[in-house]
Design an enzyme around this catalytic site. Structure first.
Site, PDB file in Angstrom:
ATOM      1  N   HIS A  76      -7.807   1.818  -1.027  1.00 46.20           N
ATOM      2  CA  HIS A  76      -8.406   2.947  -0.311  1.00 46.20           C
ATOM      3  C   HIS A  76      -7.579   3.276   0.924  1.00 46.20           C
ATOM      4  CE1 HIS A  76     -11.341   5.530   1.639  1.00 46.20           C
ATOM      5  NE2 HIS A  76     -11.916   5.622   0.441  1.00 46.20           N
ATOM      6  N   HIS A  77      -7.491   4.562   1.207  1.00 48.68           N
ATOM      7  CA  HIS A  77      -6.689   5.030   2.340  1.00 48.68           C
ATOM      8  C   HIS A  77      -7.215   4.520   3.680  1.00 48.68           C
ATOM      9  CE1 HIS A  77      -3.679   7.479   4.206  1.00 48.68           C
ATOM     10  NE2 HIS A  77      -3.447   8.162   3.098  1.00 48.68           N
ATOM     11  N   SER A  78      -8.468   4.135   3.747  1.00 48.12           N
ATOM     12  CA  SER A  78      -9.015   3.580   4.999  1.00 48.12           C
ATOM     13  C   SER A  78      -8.518   2.156   5.235  1.00 48.12           C
ATOM     14  CB  SER A  78     -10.544   3.596   4.978  1.00 48.12           C
ATOM     15  OG  SER A  78     -11.031   2.746   3.961  1.00 48.12           O
TER      16      SER A  78
END
Length: 172
Positions: A135-137
């Site tokens: 995930h980009h987070s």
């Protein structure tokens, strides 16, 4: 617990079924010289030995006071995050891309650390692939590329490097 940055929280708030917010990579490898037919199965077995990931790969989301935070996942399950799969015959790139497309369309489970890795065998020409999704987070595209390169070596004789989730995070 560590609160996510405003940008990382934004990636979570913007995510929708039609708009996933993960980054991914597909790497295609050839069997090393002299490798037997069980090479990928043996590789999968050795990768599974790294069952205690380092941050951020052992962190899952929680919410507190309306903000997302990272906390260590006390019930980490390697089988959920690392999968060994085989392509259906005839094992063309078409079948590989079909599998990756199906996996890429699924959102990551927010109740677990936000990553997965798929070791894929059965590709024509004594090849195998590694598809990873994060995930980009958790990590941005550039950081993901740097992590991936850290887990590889330009020396074909250097083997048994740990997977990306087994490296201790670099100090800033």
């Amino acid at each position: 617990m560590k609160t996510l940055s405003p940008v990382d929280q934004l990636f979570l708030y913007l995510e929708k079924r039609q708009q996933p917010m993960h980054v991914a990579g597909l790497q295609l490898f050839s069997f090393p010289e002299g490798a037997g037919p069980k090479y990928v199965s043996e590789l999968a077995r050795s990768i599974r030995e790294y069952s205690s990931p380092e941050p951020p790969f052992n962190q899952r989301l929680t919410r507190r006071f309306g903000q997302y935070q990272w906390m260590e996942d006390q019930q980490f399950d390697m089988d959920h995050h690392f999968r060994h799969e085989a392509l259906p015959k005839p094992g063309r790139i078409r079948e590989l891309l079909s599998l990756v497309s199906a996996e890429h369309s699924n959102l990551l489970d927010r109740e677990r650390p936000l990553w997965e890795a798929h070791l894929i065998e059965g590709i024509r020409g004594r090849q195998f692939a590694l598809y990873t999704k994060v995930h980009h987070s958790v990590v941005d595209g550039i950081s993901a590329m740097r992590m991936g390169m850290r887990a590889l070596s330009p020396d074909p004789e250097e083997r048994d490097l740990p997977p990306v989730w087994a490296y201790k995070p670099k100090k800033r």
